[in-house]
Design a protein around this motif. Structure first.
Motif, PDB file in Angstrom:
ATOM      1  N   ILE A  10       0.866  -1.177   0.000  1.00  0.00           N
ATOM      2  CA  ILE A  10       0.000   0.000   0.000  1.00  0.00           C
ATOM      3  C   ILE A  10       0.899   1.222   0.000  1.00  0.00           C
ATOM      4  CG2 ILE A  10      -1.727   1.303   1.296  1.00  0.00           C
ATOM      5  CD1 ILE A  10      -2.562  -1.396   2.573  1.00  0.00           C
ATOM      6  N   LEU A  11       0.683   2.105  -0.964  1.00  0.00           N
ATOM      7  CA  LEU A  11       1.438   3.347  -1.039  1.00  0.00           C
ATOM      8  C   LEU A  11       0.536   4.485  -0.595  1.00  0.00           C
ATOM      9  CD1 LEU A  11       3.945   4.984  -1.853  1.00  0.00           C
ATOM     10  CD2 LEU A  11       2.960   5.151  -4.156  1.00  0.00           C
ATOM     11  N   TYR A  12       0.958   5.164   0.455  1.00  0.00           N
ATOM     12  CA  TYR A  12       0.268   6.358   0.913  1.00  0.00           C
ATOM     13  C   TYR A  12       0.855   7.501   0.097  1.00  0.00           C
ATOM     14  CZ  TYR A  12      -1.422   3.359   4.560  1.00  0.00           C
ATOM     15  OH  TYR A  12      -2.038   2.337   5.236  1.00  0.00           O
ATOM     16  N   SER A  13       0.050   8.060  -0.810  1.00  0.00           N
ATOM     17  CA  SER A  13       0.566   8.914  -1.863  1.00  0.00           C
ATOM     18  C   SER A  13      -0.236  10.201  -1.997  1.00  0.00           C
ATOM     19  CB  SER A  13       0.512   8.135  -3.180  1.00  0.00           C
ATOM     20  OG  SER A  13       0.951   8.898  -4.259  1.00  0.00           O
ATOM     21  N   TYR A  14       0.453  11.251  -2.446  1.00  0.00           N
ATOM     22  CA  TYR A  14      -0.190  12.507  -2.816  1.00  0.00           C
ATOM     23  C   TYR A  14       0.127  12.729  -4.280  1.00  0.00           C
ATOM     24  CZ  TYR A  14      -1.346  17.507  -2.803  1.00  0.00           C
ATOM     25  OH  TYR A  14      -1.884  18.740  -3.080  1.00  0.00           O
ATOM     26  N   PHE A  15      -0.874  13.037  -5.091  1.00  0.00           N
ATOM     27  CA  PHE A  15      -0.708  13.066  -6.541  1.00  0.00           C
ATOM     28  C   PHE A  15       0.451  13.930  -7.010  1.00  0.00           C
ATOM     29  CE2 PHE A  15      -3.089  16.952  -6.097  1.00  0.00           C
ATOM     30  CZ  PHE A  15      -2.807  17.713  -7.213  1.00  0.00           C
ATOM     31  N   ARG A  16       0.705  15.065  -6.400  1.00  0.00           N
ATOM     32  CA  ARG A  16       1.711  15.994  -6.883  1.00  0.00           C
ATOM     33  C   ARG A  16       3.015  15.939  -6.084  1.00  0.00           C
ATOM     34  NH1 ARG A  16      -0.679  21.523  -8.538  1.00  0.00           N
ATOM     35  NH2 ARG A  16      -1.118  21.683  -6.334  1.00  0.00           N
ATOM     36  N   SER A  17       3.126  15.049  -5.150  1.00  0.00           N
ATOM     37  CA  SER A  17       4.345  14.937  -4.355  1.00  0.00           C
ATOM     38  C   SER A  17       5.485  14.343  -5.182  1.00  0.00           C
ATOM     39  CB  SER A  17       4.080  14.037  -3.140  1.00  0.00           C
ATOM     40  OG  SER A  17       5.290  13.606  -2.572  1.00  0.00           O
ATOM     41  N   SER A  18       6.613  15.044  -5.217  1.00  0.00           N
ATOM     42  CA  SER A  18       7.798  14.516  -5.898  1.00  0.00           C
ATOM     43  C   SER A  18       8.216  13.192  -5.284  1.00  0.00           C
ATOM     44  CB  SER A  18       8.970  15.498  -5.770  1.00  0.00           C
ATOM     45  OG  SER A  18       8.670  16.728  -6.346  1.00  0.00           O
ATOM     46  N   CYS A  19       8.151  13.133  -3.974  1.00  0.00           N
ATOM     47  CA  CYS A  19       8.561  11.915  -3.268  1.00  0.00           C
ATOM     48  C   CYS A  19       7.676  10.736  -3.638  1.00  0.00           C
ATOM     49  CB  CYS A  19       8.531  12.159  -1.763  1.00  0.00           C
ATOM     50  SG  CYS A  19       9.603  13.503  -1.233  1.00  0.00           S
ATOM     51  N   SER A  20       6.362  10.944  -3.636  1.00  0.00           N
ATOM     52  CA  SER A  20       5.434   9.877  -4.016  1.00  0.00           C
ATOM     53  C   SER A  20       5.651   9.457  -5.455  1.00  0.00           C
ATOM     54  CB  SER A  20       3.982  10.343  -3.846  1.00  0.00           C
ATOM     55  OG  SER A  20       3.673  10.607  -2.507  1.00  0.00           O
ATOM     56  N   TRP A  21       5.889  10.418  -6.326  1.00  0.00           N
ATOM     57  CA  TRP A  21       6.088  10.110  -7.740  1.00  0.00           C
ATOM     58  C   TRP A  21       7.318   9.246  -7.931  1.00  0.00           C
ATOM     59  CZ3 TRP A  21       6.354  14.325 -12.152  1.00  0.00           C
ATOM     60  CH2 TRP A  21       6.215  13.699 -13.387  1.00  0.00           C
ATOM     61  N   ARG A  22       8.391   9.543  -7.229  1.00  0.00           N
ATOM     62  CA  ARG A  22       9.604   8.712  -7.343  1.00  0.00           C
ATOM     63  C   ARG A  22       9.293   7.262  -6.990  1.00  0.00           C
ATOM     64  NH1 ARG A  22      12.331  13.637  -5.215  1.00  0.00           N
ATOM     65  NH2 ARG A  22      11.939  12.990  -3.076  1.00  0.00           N
ATOM     66  N   VAL A  23       8.525   7.067  -5.927  1.00  0.00           N
ATOM     67  CA  VAL A  23       8.175   5.709  -5.499  1.00  0.00           C
ATOM     68  C   VAL A  23       7.262   5.041  -6.525  1.00  0.00           C
ATOM     69  CG1 VAL A  23       7.032   4.331  -3.711  1.00  0.00           C
ATOM     70  CG2 VAL A  23       8.521   6.241  -3.051  1.00  0.00           C
ATOM     71  N   ARG A  24       6.297   5.792  -7.075  1.00  0.00           N
ATOM     72  CA  ARG A  24       5.397   5.218  -8.097  1.00  0.00           C
ATOM     73  C   ARG A  24       6.187   4.765  -9.318  1.00  0.00           C
ATOM     74  NH1 ARG A  24       2.079   9.901  -6.800  1.00  0.00           N
ATOM     75  NH2 ARG A  24       2.677  10.845  -8.807  1.00  0.00           N
ATOM     76  N   ILE A  25       7.197   5.549  -9.716  1.00  0.00           N
ATOM     77  CA  ILE A  25       8.030   5.153 -10.856  1.00  0.00           C
ATOM     78  C   ILE A  25       8.773   3.858 -10.528  1.00  0.00           C
ATOM     79  CG2 ILE A  25       9.971   5.753 -12.346  1.00  0.00           C
ATOM     80  CD1 ILE A  25       9.226   8.745 -11.809  1.00  0.00           C
ATOM     81  N   ALA A  26       9.372   3.792  -9.336  1.00  0.00           N
ATOM     82  CA  ALA A  26      10.120   2.590  -8.939  1.00  0.00           C
ATOM     83  C   ALA A  26       9.214   1.358  -8.948  1.00  0.00           C
ATOM     84  CB  ALA A  26      10.759   2.779  -7.560  1.00  0.00           C
ATOM     85  N   LEU A  27       8.014   1.490  -8.391  1.00  0.00           N
ATOM     86  CA  LEU A  27       7.074   0.369  -8.373  1.00  0.00           C
ATOM     87  C   LEU A  27       6.695  -0.046  -9.793  1.00  0.00           C
ATOM     88  CD1 LEU A  27       4.857   1.607  -5.412  1.00  0.00           C
ATOM     89  CD2 LEU A  27       6.218  -0.502  -5.412  1.00  0.00           C
ATOM     90  N   ALA A  28       6.464   0.926 -10.666  1.00  0.00           N
ATOM     91  CA  ALA A  28       6.105   0.610 -12.051  1.00  0.00           C
ATOM     92  C   ALA A  28       7.264  -0.065 -12.777  1.00  0.00           C
ATOM     93  CB  ALA A  28       5.665   1.874 -12.786  1.00  0.00           C
TER      94      ALA A  28
END
Length: 191
Positions: A10-28
């Motif tokens: 489970i990723l606790y994410s904010y759509f515009r967060s740079s930090c969240s985006w980095r993690v989403r890229i890694a997961l993808a």
């Protein structure tokens, strides 16, 4: 934050967060399916580069840190420069303190960081930040360029950064993790 309590993280994410985006890229990139729990960063806090290190340790393929030790050090140096030397200076908590000067502050901080980054990338880049394989540095670069564009930073002085960013945005992992495609993206900002 990423939790591994169930079979699916489970990723606790904010759509515009740079930090969240980095993690989403890694997961993808690693092909890891996950559930998203939207978090409003105005109230709840953020993510850490440590999650990407954890993913690298637990799911080593594809590799986000090169085997070559010199290249590995370069990747870490670039990633650290972005996540420690550029991105925190334009965080909401800092910008609130800048009042009416927040746009100018963000532009100056990003431009200063990008000047140093451009010089580094002139020596390390291939197709991407370090050579021709996507690395942790690239996961940090794309969200930061997105922020630069949000703050209307002139990207003309940074041709290497611009070229690498364009190449990365063509990759599926970077496309699917884009802020405009997240479940908590406001309708007016969706792609």
């Amino acid at each position: 934050m990423l939790t591994m309590a169930s079979e699916k993280p489970i990723l606790y994410s904010y759509f515009r967060s740079s930090c969240s985006w980095r993690v989403r890229i890694a997961l993808a990139l690693k092909g890891i399916a996950y559930d998203v729990v939207p978090v409003n960063l105005l109230k709840d806090g953020g993510q850490q580069l440590a999650i990407i290190h954890y993913l690298e340790d637990t799911c080593p393929n594809p590799r986000l840190l090169p085997q070559d030790l010199k290249k590995r050090a370069q990747v870490r140096m670039i990633a650290d420069h972005i996540v420690s030397g550029i991105q925190p200076l334009q965080n909401l908590s800092v910008l609130k303190q800048m009042g009416e000067k927040k746009m100018e502050w963000a532009q100056n901080c990003i431009a200063s960081g990008f000047q140093a980054l451009e010089q580094t990338l002139e020596h390390t880049a291939g197709r991407y930040c370090v050579g021709d394989e996507v690395s942790m540095a690239d996961l940090c670069l794309v969200p930061q360029v997105f922020n630069a564009e949000r703050f209307k930073v002139d990207m003309g002085p940074y041709p290497t950064i611009t070229r690498i960013n364009k190449a990365l945005l063509e990759l599926e992992a970077f496309k699917v993790s884009h802020p405009s495609l997240q479940p908590d993206t406001p309708a007016e900002l969706r792609a």
